[in-house]
Write a protein that holds these residues in place. Structure first.
Motif, PDB file in Angstrom:
ATOM      1  N   MET A   1      61.045 -11.178  -0.001  1.00  0.00           N
ATOM      2  CA  MET A   1      61.141 -12.440   0.631  1.00  0.00           C
ATOM      3  C   MET A   1      60.091 -12.954   1.771  1.00  0.00           C
ATOM      4  O   MET A   1      59.821 -12.146   2.477  1.00  0.00           O
ATOM      5  N   THR A   2      59.379 -13.883   1.653  1.00  0.00           N
ATOM      6  CA  THR A   2      58.318 -14.432   2.311  1.00  0.00           C
ATOM      7  C   THR A   2      58.998 -15.121   3.444  1.00  0.00           C
ATOM      8  O   THR A   2      59.709 -16.131   3.178  1.00  0.00           O
ATOM      9  N   ALA A   3      58.617 -14.809   4.837  1.00  0.00           N
ATOM     10  CA  ALA A   3      58.874 -15.679   5.719  1.00  0.00           C
ATOM     11  C   ALA A   3      58.449 -17.153   5.720  1.00  0.00           C
ATOM     12  O   ALA A   3      57.175 -17.232   5.247  1.00  0.00           O
ATOM     13  N   GLN A   4      59.339 -17.787   6.254  1.00  0.00           N
ATOM     14  CA  GLN A   4      58.988 -19.387   6.027  1.00  0.00           C
ATOM     15  C   GLN A   4      58.330 -19.987   7.306  1.00  0.00           C
ATOM     16  O   GLN A   4      58.499 -19.515   8.348  1.00  0.00           O
ATOM     17  N   VAL A   5      57.439 -20.767   7.206  1.00  0.00           N
ATOM     18  CA  VAL A   5      56.662 -21.665   7.995  1.00  0.00           C
ATOM     19  C   VAL A   5      57.842 -22.383   9.010  1.00  0.00           C
ATOM     20  O   VAL A   5      58.516 -22.924   8.281  1.00  0.00           O
ATOM     21  N   GLN A   6      57.850 -22.169  10.243  1.00  0.00           N
ATOM     22  CA  GLN A   6      58.788 -22.803  11.052  1.00  0.00           C
ATOM     23  C   GLN A   6      58.440 -24.036  11.602  1.00  0.00           C
ATOM     24  O   GLN A   6      57.054 -24.395  11.645  1.00  0.00           O
ATOM     25  N   GLU A   7      59.378 -24.906  11.966  1.00  0.00           N
ATOM     26  CA  GLU A   7      59.005 -26.214  12.411  1.00  0.00           C
ATOM     27  C   GLU A   7      58.941 -25.858  14.024  1.00  0.00           C
ATOM     28  O   GLU A   7      59.243 -24.774  14.415  1.00  0.00           O
ATOM     29  N   THR A   8      58.368 -26.880  14.729  1.00  0.00           N
ATOM     30  CA  THR A   8      58.334 -26.739  15.886  1.00  0.00           C
ATOM     31  C   THR A   8      59.220 -27.988  16.609  1.00  0.00           C
ATOM     32  O   THR A   8      59.269 -29.147  16.351  1.00  0.00           O
ATOM     33  N   ILE A   9      59.490 -27.543  17.894  1.00  0.00           N
ATOM     34  CA  ILE A   9      60.302 -28.442  18.952  1.00  0.00           C
ATOM     35  C   ILE A   9      59.435 -28.544  20.188  1.00  0.00           C
ATOM     36  O   ILE A   9      59.079 -27.416  20.740  1.00  0.00           O
ATOM     37  N   VAL A  10      59.268 -29.618  20.753  1.00  0.00           N
ATOM     38  CA  VAL A  10      58.427 -29.636  21.964  1.00  0.00           C
ATOM     39  C   VAL A  10      59.423 -29.955  23.162  1.00  0.00           C
ATOM     40  O   VAL A  10      59.793 -30.907  22.946  1.00  0.00           O
TER      41      VAL A  10
END
Length: 87
Positions: free
Chosen positions: A1-10
């Motif tokens: 399983m490929t790790a998913q690109v994460q979203e970002t919180i500022v």
């Protein structure tokens, strides 16, 4: 399983990885419209959101991705009238 690109919180001007996808539920339940194209096995959802916590409010401030129509996704294309941020 490929790790998913994460979203970002500022938070206080500092970008931090967000370990959830808050927009997913909204897109599934309330938006009968645009669908995102997966462009990588590391991005099955097809989009990346950038969020911001300001004055105890959670804002979607950027959205990038590719729609199944071939158009680039943005806040304006998904939420017309809200090109800068979504509360």
């Amino acid at each position: 399983m490929t790790a998913q690109v994460q979203e970002t919180i500022v938070i206080d001007g500092i970008p931090v990885a967000l370990l959830t996808n808050p927009l997913d539920d909204f897109l599934e339940r309330f938006l009968d419209g645009p669908r995102f194209e997966s462009t990588s096995t590391a991005l099955w959802r097809g989009y990346i959101g950038t969020w911001e916590l300001t004055n105890s409010r959670f804002y979607l401030i950027e959205l990038t991705g590719l729609l199944t129509t071939g158009l680039e996704a943005s806040l304006e294309t998904i939420f017309p009238g809200y090109p800068d941020q979504l509360r």
